[in-house]
Design an enzyme around this catalytic site. Structure first.
Site, PDB file in Angstrom:
ATOM      1  N   GLY A   1      34.653  43.968  40.946  1.00 42.73           N
ATOM      2  CA  GLY A   1      35.380  45.231  41.048  1.00 42.73           C
ATOM      3  C   GLY A   1      34.710  46.253  41.954  1.00 42.73           C
TER       4      GLY A   1
ATOM      5  CD  GLU B   1      35.354  43.249  33.479  1.00 42.51           C
ATOM      6  OE1 GLU B   1      36.427  42.926  32.938  1.00 42.51           O
ATOM      7  OE2 GLU B   1      35.221  43.329  34.729  1.00 42.51           O
TER       8      GLU B   1
ATOM      9  CG  HIS C   1      34.798  38.513  32.432  1.00 49.10           C
ATOM     10  ND1 HIS C   1      34.380  39.804  32.667  1.00 49.10           N
ATOM     11  CD2 HIS C   1      35.399  38.085  33.578  1.00 49.10           C
ATOM     12  CE1 HIS C   1      34.729  40.139  33.908  1.00 49.10           C
ATOM     13  NE2 HIS C   1      35.349  39.117  34.474  1.00 49.10           N
TER      14      HIS C   1
ATOM     15  CB  SER D   1      34.757  41.819  45.524  1.00 54.12           C
ATOM     16  OG  SER D   1      34.517  42.921  44.673  1.00 54.12           O
TER      17      SER D   1
ATOM     18  N   GLY E   1      40.053  38.908  40.203  1.00 53.59           N
ATOM     19  CA  GLY E   1      40.473  40.084  39.434  1.00 53.59           C
ATOM     20  C   GLY E   1      41.526  40.864  40.199  1.00 53.59           C
ATOM     21  N   GLY E   2      41.130  41.941  40.841  1.00 49.60           N
ATOM     22  CA  GLY E   2      42.060  42.862  41.518  1.00 49.60           C
ATOM     23  C   GLY E   2      43.055  42.182  42.444  1.00 49.60           C
TER      24      GLY E   2
ATOM     25  CG  ASN F   1      40.098  38.297  34.140  1.00 50.72           C
ATOM     26  OD1 ASN F   1      40.929  38.727  33.340  1.00 50.72           O
ATOM     27  ND2 ASN F   1      38.806  38.567  34.040  1.00 50.72           N
ATOM     28  CD1 TRP F   2      46.234  38.333  36.416  1.00 53.63           C
ATOM     29  CD2 TRP F   2      48.026  38.691  35.104  1.00 53.63           C
ATOM     30  NE1 TRP F   2      47.235  37.491  36.838  1.00 53.63           N
ATOM     31  CE2 TRP F   2      48.352  37.690  36.050  1.00 53.63           C
ATOM     32  CE3 TRP F   2      48.998  39.073  34.177  1.00 53.63           C
ATOM     33  CZ2 TRP F   2      49.605  37.076  36.093  1.00 53.63           C
ATOM     34  CZ3 TRP F   2      50.255  38.470  34.214  1.00 53.63           C
ATOM     35  CH2 TRP F   2      50.543  37.478  35.169  1.00 53.63           C
ATOM     36  CE  LYS F   3      38.317  41.669  35.857  1.00 54.24           C
ATOM     37  NZ  LYS F   3      37.140  42.205  36.489  1.00 54.24           N
TER      38      LYS F   3
ATOM     39  CD  GLU G   1      34.034  36.329  37.220  1.00 54.77           C
ATOM     40  OE1 GLU G   1      35.014  36.456  37.960  1.00 54.77           O
ATOM     41  OE2 GLU G   1      33.983  36.803  36.074  1.00 54.77           O
TER      42      GLU G   1
HETATM   43  P1  13P Z   1      37.387  41.417  40.956  1.00 54.48           P
HETATM   44  O1  13P Z   1      38.003  40.293  41.738  1.00 54.48           O
HETATM   45  O2  13P Z   1      38.325  42.566  40.741  1.00 54.48           O
HETATM   46  O3  13P Z   1      36.058  41.814  41.513  1.00 54.48           O
HETATM   47  O4  13P Z   1      37.103  40.835  39.484  1.00 54.48           O
HETATM   48  C1  13P Z   1      36.478  39.614  39.353  1.00 54.48           C
HETATM   49  C2  13P Z   1      36.510  39.201  37.941  1.00 54.48           C
HETATM   50  O5  13P Z   1      35.897  39.824  37.089  1.00 54.48           O
HETATM   51  C3  13P Z   1      37.327  38.035  37.576  1.00 54.48           C
HETATM   52  O6  13P Z   1      37.061  37.622  36.292  1.00 54.48           O
END
Ligand code: 13P
Length: 248
Positions: free
Chosen positions: A171, A95, A93, A211, A232-233, A9-11, A165
């Site tokens: 994050g 967010e 998600h 994470s 994510g990251g 998930n590149w956000k 999640e």
């Molecule tokens: P991180 O891996 O950066 O914690 O993000 C997880 C995420 O929200 C994937 O959708």
């Protein structure tokens, strides 16, 4: 058995040229044939990236509207994103829930629209920190699933994808331990067994997100109920993402 999946998930990250080099790097790397690899870039890049990756990586969208068409400024429909090559979307998600105030009802509508359009989705769930601290994470997550997902029929749930999640791990660099992840994943699978059947429960992929990275993926993916990750990251660099894909 549930399909193994590693999804990035590149956000709202990466310029277009960076996104292109990221997929090139992933395509050049070694990927086991039994792992489905997915990328969720900004919707703006879906067309170009899906042309580039062909069938090797599924390209999806991070958000979409459940409406078919009309006066919904700024929104995009399932048919529109499908016409650009998106085969899957994220729903719920944390967010989207927290920053964009998406409710369980909104998410249910997206689930129903996806089913109606034959559009696959990853349904995201997970508790915020205060819920974990209060010790009510299981009922919280169960409620998220019951409110937006568990109205589906057994057929519709078959081969579904859920991402657990925990919000406190997203994050933050603070990953759930493998036993915390396994405990929640096992619960989720048992709720699906209760509601549907063990056949359905065994067919649903339950991914861990929060994470998850190239250092901890191996331990997380070794858990019997963890079928992969939503990253994510650590999905933003080919080297770390490839290590995660190879962590099973
Ligand atoms: P991180 O891996 O950066 O914690 O993000 C997880 C995420 O929200 C994937 O959708």
């Amino acid at each position: 058995m549930a399909q193994k999946i590693v999804a990035g998930n590149w956000k709202m990250n990466l310029q277009f040229d960076e996104a292109l080099s990221l997929v090139e790097g992933i395509l050049e790397g070694n990927r086991p044939s039994d792992v489905d690899v997915m990328a969720f870039p900004t919707a703006l890049y879906v067309h170009a990236l899906s042309e580039k990756v062909k069938d090797e990586i599924s390209v999806g969208v991070q958000n979409f509207s459940p409406k078919e068409s009309g006066a919904y400024t700024g929104e995009m429909s399932i048919s529109q994103v499908k016409s650009l090559g998106a085969s899957i979307g994220l729903i719920g998600h944390s967010e989207r829930r927290a920053i964009f105030s998406e409710t369980n009802e909104d998410l249910k509508e997206k689930v129903d629209a996806s089913i109606a359009k034959g559009f696959r989705f990853i349904f995201c769930c997970g508790e915020p920190l205060e819920i974990r601290e209060a010790g009510t994470e299981f009922s919280y997550v169960k409620n998220q699933l019951e409110a937006s997902l568990f109205h589906l029929s057994a057929n519709e749930m078959m081969n579904g994808i859920i991402a657990y999640e925990p919000v406190w791990a997203i994050g933050t660099g603070k990953t759930a331990t493998s036993s915390q992840a396994e405990e929640m994943h096992a619960e989720i699978r048992s709720w699906i067994t209760e509601k549907y059947s063990s056949e359905v429960a065994q067919s649903v992929s339950i991914l861990y997100g929060g994470s998850c990275n190239n250092k901890n993926a191996q331990e997380l993916f070794a858990c019997p109920n963890v079928d992969g990750g939503l990253i994510g990251g650590a999905a933003l660099k080919p080297a770390s993402f490839l290590e995660i894909i190879n962590a099973f």
